[in-house]
Design a protein around this motif. Structure first.
Motif, PDB file in Angstrom:
ATOM      1  N   VAL A  18     -25.582 -20.235  44.204  1.00 30.01           N
ATOM      2  CA  VAL A  18     -24.696 -21.377  43.999  1.00 30.01           C
ATOM      3  C   VAL A  18     -23.628 -21.006  42.971  1.00 30.01           C
ATOM      4  CG1 VAL A  18     -24.555 -23.793  43.315  1.00 30.01           C
ATOM      5  CG2 VAL A  18     -26.580 -22.966  44.532  1.00 30.01           C
ATOM      6  N   ILE A  19     -22.360 -21.211  43.338  1.00 32.23           N
ATOM      7  CA  ILE A  19     -21.260 -20.904  42.430  1.00 32.23           C
ATOM      8  C   ILE A  19     -20.293 -22.084  42.361  1.00 32.23           C
ATOM      9  CG2 ILE A  19     -21.368 -18.413  42.788  1.00 32.23           C
ATOM     10  CD1 ILE A  19     -18.936 -18.695  44.671  1.00 32.23           C
ATOM     11  N   ARG A  20     -19.542 -22.097  41.296  1.00 27.71           N
ATOM     12  CA  ARG A  20     -18.431 -23.031  41.178  1.00 27.71           C
ATOM     13  C   ARG A  20     -17.187 -22.392  41.799  1.00 27.71           C
ATOM     14  NH1 ARG A  20     -15.666 -25.224  35.509  1.00 27.71           N
ATOM     15  NH2 ARG A  20     -14.363 -26.838  36.462  1.00 27.71           N
ATOM     16  N   HIS A  21     -16.241 -23.222  42.236  1.00 25.30           N
ATOM     17  CA  HIS A  21     -14.974 -22.696  42.722  1.00 25.30           C
ATOM     18  C   HIS A  21     -14.214 -21.999  41.600  1.00 25.30           C
ATOM     19  CE1 HIS A  21     -12.858 -25.896  40.628  1.00 25.30           C
ATOM     20  NE2 HIS A  21     -13.649 -26.787  41.199  1.00 25.30           N
ATOM     21  N   GLY A  22     -13.183 -21.264  41.972  1.00 21.88           N
ATOM     22  CA  GLY A  22     -12.352 -20.574  40.997  1.00 21.88           C
ATOM     23  C   GLY A  22     -11.504 -21.526  40.170  1.00 21.88           C
ATOM     24  N   GLU A  23     -10.757 -20.944  39.235  1.00 31.09           N
ATOM     25  CA  GLU A  23      -9.998 -21.722  38.254  1.00 31.09           C
ATOM     26  C   GLU A  23      -9.051 -22.730  38.902  1.00 31.09           C
ATOM     27  OE1 GLU A  23     -11.480 -18.275  35.903  1.00 31.09           O
ATOM     28  OE2 GLU A  23     -11.013 -18.755  37.976  1.00 31.09           O
ATOM     29  N   LYS A  24      -8.962 -23.889  38.247  1.00 32.70           N
ATOM     30  CA  LYS A  24      -8.132 -24.979  38.748  1.00 32.70           C
ATOM     31  C   LYS A  24      -6.999 -25.270  37.761  1.00 32.70           C
ATOM     32  CE  LYS A  24     -10.914 -28.720  36.743  1.00 32.70           C
ATOM     33  NZ  LYS A  24     -11.678 -29.963  37.048  1.00 32.70           N
ATOM     34  N   PRO A  25      -5.984 -26.031  38.186  1.00 32.41           N
ATOM     35  CA  PRO A  25      -4.848 -26.330  37.305  1.00 32.41           C
ATOM     36  C   PRO A  25      -5.293 -27.044  36.027  1.00 32.41           C
ATOM     37  CG  PRO A  25      -4.339 -26.911  39.576  1.00 32.41           C
ATOM     38  CD  PRO A  25      -5.793 -26.569  39.549  1.00 32.41           C
ATOM     39  N   ASP A  26      -4.628 -26.699  34.920  1.00 34.28           N
ATOM     40  CA  ASP A  26      -4.973 -27.332  33.648  1.00 34.28           C
ATOM     41  C   ASP A  26      -3.751 -27.871  32.921  1.00 34.28           C
ATOM     42  OD1 ASP A  26      -3.682 -25.073  32.784  1.00 34.28           O
ATOM     43  OD2 ASP A  26      -5.397 -24.241  31.688  1.00 34.28           O
ATOM     44  N   GLY A  27      -2.637 -27.986  33.616  1.00 35.17           N
ATOM     45  CA  GLY A  27      -1.411 -28.469  32.983  1.00 35.17           C
ATOM     46  C   GLY A  27      -0.440 -27.341  32.722  1.00 35.17           C
ATOM     47  N   SER A  28      -0.916 -26.248  32.128  1.00 32.42           N
ATOM     48  CA  SER A  28      -0.046 -25.106  31.859  1.00 32.42           C
ATOM     49  C   SER A  28      -0.070 -24.091  32.987  1.00 32.42           C
ATOM     50  CB  SER A  28      -0.484 -24.422  30.552  1.00 32.42           C
ATOM     51  OG  SER A  28      -1.816 -23.936  30.662  1.00 32.42           O
ATOM     52  N   ASP A  29      -1.099 -24.119  33.813  1.00 35.75           N
ATOM     53  CA  ASP A  29      -1.261 -23.158  34.902  1.00 35.75           C
ATOM     54  C   ASP A  29      -1.395 -23.940  36.207  1.00 35.75           C
ATOM     55  OD1 ASP A  29      -1.528 -20.794  36.223  1.00 35.75           O
ATOM     56  OD2 ASP A  29      -3.559 -20.366  35.532  1.00 35.75           O
ATOM     57  N   LEU A  58      -6.386 -23.630  44.037  1.00 37.39           N
ATOM     58  CA  LEU A  58      -6.692 -22.757  42.919  1.00 37.39           C
ATOM     59  C   LEU A  58      -5.418 -22.366  42.171  1.00 37.39           C
ATOM     60  CD1 LEU A  58      -9.088 -20.298  44.784  1.00 37.39           C
ATOM     61  CD2 LEU A  58      -9.789 -22.136  43.229  1.00 37.39           C
ATOM     62  N   THR A  59      -5.577 -21.908  40.942  1.00 36.10           N
ATOM     63  CA  THR A  59      -4.479 -21.256  40.231  1.00 36.10           C
ATOM     64  C   THR A  59      -4.411 -19.793  40.672  1.00 36.10           C
ATOM     65  OG1 THR A  59      -5.881 -20.544  38.394  1.00 36.10           O
ATOM     66  CG2 THR A  59      -4.884 -22.739  38.229  1.00 36.10           C
ATOM     67  N   ALA A  60      -3.411 -19.065  40.181  1.00 33.79           N
ATOM     68  CA  ALA A  60      -3.309 -17.641  40.491  1.00 33.79           C
ATOM     69  C   ALA A  60      -4.572 -16.900  40.052  1.00 33.79           C
ATOM     70  CB  ALA A  60      -2.075 -17.038  39.818  1.00 33.79           C
ATOM     71  N   VAL A  61      -5.109 -17.264  38.879  1.00 31.83           N
ATOM     72  CA  VAL A  61      -6.346 -16.634  38.414  1.00 31.83           C
ATOM     73  C   VAL A  61      -7.517 -16.994  39.325  1.00 31.83           C
ATOM     74  CG1 VAL A  61      -8.013 -16.524  36.511  1.00 31.83           C
ATOM     75  CG2 VAL A  61      -5.567 -16.506  36.028  1.00 31.83           C
ATOM     76  N   GLY A  62      -7.538 -18.230  39.804  1.00 32.91           N
ATOM     77  CA  GLY A  62      -8.581 -18.635  40.731  1.00 32.91           C
ATOM     78  C   GLY A  62      -8.556 -17.820  42.011  1.00 32.91           C
ATOM     79  N   TRP A  63      -7.352 -17.519  42.507  1.00 32.40           N
ATOM     80  CA  TRP A  63      -7.243 -16.660  43.694  1.00 32.40           C
ATOM     81  C   TRP A  63      -7.741 -15.247  43.399  1.00 32.40           C
ATOM     82  CZ3 TRP A  63      -6.709 -18.541  48.326  1.00 32.40           C
ATOM     83  CH2 TRP A  63      -6.000 -19.729  48.544  1.00 32.40           C
ATOM     84  N   GLN A  64      -7.465 -14.765  42.203  1.00 31.01           N
ATOM     85  CA  GLN A  64      -7.978 -13.450  41.811  1.00 31.01           C
ATOM     86  C   GLN A  64      -9.505 -13.451  41.809  1.00 31.01           C
ATOM     87  OE1 GLN A  64      -6.115 -12.817  38.012  1.00 31.01           O
ATOM     88  NE2 GLN A  64      -4.197 -12.101  38.910  1.00 31.01           N
ATOM     89  N   ARG A  65     -10.093 -14.529  41.302  1.00 30.43           N
ATOM     90  CA  ARG A  65     -11.560 -14.625  41.287  1.00 30.43           C
ATOM     91  C   ARG A  65     -12.103 -14.636  42.721  1.00 30.43           C
ATOM     92  NH1 ARG A  65     -14.995 -15.463  37.510  1.00 30.43           N
ATOM     93  NH2 ARG A  65     -13.402 -16.219  36.051  1.00 30.43           N
ATOM     94  N   ALA A  66     -11.443 -15.362  43.600  1.00 30.55           N
ATOM     95  CA  ALA A  66     -11.907 -15.420  44.984  1.00 30.55           C
ATOM     96  C   ALA A  66     -11.971 -14.026  45.602  1.00 30.55           C
ATOM     97  CB  ALA A  66     -10.984 -16.321  45.800  1.00 30.55           C
ATOM     98  N   GLU A  67     -10.952 -13.218  45.368  1.00 27.28           N
ATOM     99  CA  GLU A  67     -10.959 -11.853  45.878  1.00 27.28           C
ATOM    100  C   GLU A  67     -12.067 -11.017  45.236  1.00 27.28           C
ATOM    101  OE1 GLU A  67      -9.250 -10.153  48.237  1.00 27.28           O
ATOM    102  OE2 GLU A  67      -8.527 -12.107  48.879  1.00 27.28           O
ATOM    103  N   ALA A  68     -12.240 -11.185  43.920  1.00 29.49           N
ATOM    104  CA  ALA A  68     -13.256 -10.410  43.219  1.00 29.49           C
ATOM    105  C   ALA A  68     -14.669 -10.792  43.659  1.00 29.49           C
ATOM    106  CB  ALA A  68     -13.106 -10.606  41.708  1.00 29.49           C
ATOM    107  N   LEU A  69     -14.882 -12.055  43.991  1.00 30.72           N
ATOM    108  CA  LEU A  69     -16.200 -12.486  44.449  1.00 30.72           C
ATOM    109  C   LEU A  69     -16.565 -11.855  45.788  1.00 30.72           C
ATOM    110  CD1 LEU A  69     -16.140 -16.252  43.430  1.00 30.72           C
ATOM    111  CD2 LEU A  69     -17.595 -14.455  42.464  1.00 30.72           C
TER     112      LEU A  69
END
Length: 229
Positions: A55-66, A80-91
């Protein structure tokens, strides 16, 4: 062009347009991780076959600055944010390494679940997070369940043969854990809002389910710790 957009184009444009098309219905791992907290660490492609739910959480989400961005690079705060997309690829590399064995405690999924979106778009990020892995494995992501369906989700997932991966919103991850009968040790009651980098595993035993945690360690900022109970 804003820096976020440039990062997104580099991360997504080359790979994810094809990924999401194939899954309509990374960065490299920095090295070996410790065995899951709370267990002795089971071998991933051996004894864990057919017995483990990850069980995992989704990748990074918007926080106002990203801001969030969709697979085409357009601003979308349900994505997802750009970092969240990076996490998706890494997973994808974490759960299906291109070389070497899986980490102890993990298993290569034979089924993947991600929450279906509601009218407000909630649930889109989990589907985006598992899309690269699903594409690589040739698996159609099951999106039949959404927020509030955690009991039915677990019942369906645990009735399948083979290892299963679930990606969900963090607020309901404890509800998923609570849907497993006879879990030991007791999973944390809450998933912190700032953690995107932990895996919960549930391994079937003779009288219930063994719970463990594992840090993802797929991006440089990931913590080498798990979630406190």
């Amino acid at each position: 062009m804003h820096r976020t957009s440039r990062v997104l184009v580099g991360v997504i444009a080359l790979v994810l347009s094809a990924v999401l098309a194939a899954c309509a219905t990374g960065s490299p791992s920095p090295g070996a991780a410790p065995s899951p907290a709370g267990s002795g660490g089971t071998s991933s492609d051996g004894a864990a076959q057919g017995t483990v739910v990850l069980v995992i959480r989704h990748g990074e989400k918007p926080d106002g600055s990203d801001p969030g961005v969709d697979a085409g690079g357009k601003k979308d705060n349900s994505s997802l944010t750009a970092v969240g997309w990076q996490r998706a690829e890494a997973l994808a590399d974490l759960f299906d390494p291109t070389s070497g064995p899986l980490r102890p405690g993990l298993a290569r999924p034979t089924a993947i679940y991600a929450s279906g979106a509601d009218d407000d778009g909630e649930g889109k990020r989990p589907r985006e997070t598992v899309a690269p892995l699903a594409q690589r494995l040739g698996i159609t992501v099951n999106t039949d369940y959404g927020k509030g369906d955690e009991q039915a989700l677990v019942k369906n997932a645990t009735g399948r043969p083979g290892p299963v991966l679930i990606c969900w919103q963090h607020g309901e991850l404890p509800d998923i854990a609570a849907a497993f009968p006879g879990v030991t040790p007791t999973p944390p009651a809450d998933w912190p809002g700032d953690r995107f980098d932990v895996i919960w595993t549930f391994t079937r035993t003779a009288d219930g389910w063994l719970f463990a945690q594992l840090p993802e360690l797929v991006l440089p900022q990931d913590q080498n710790t798990v979630i406190d109970g």
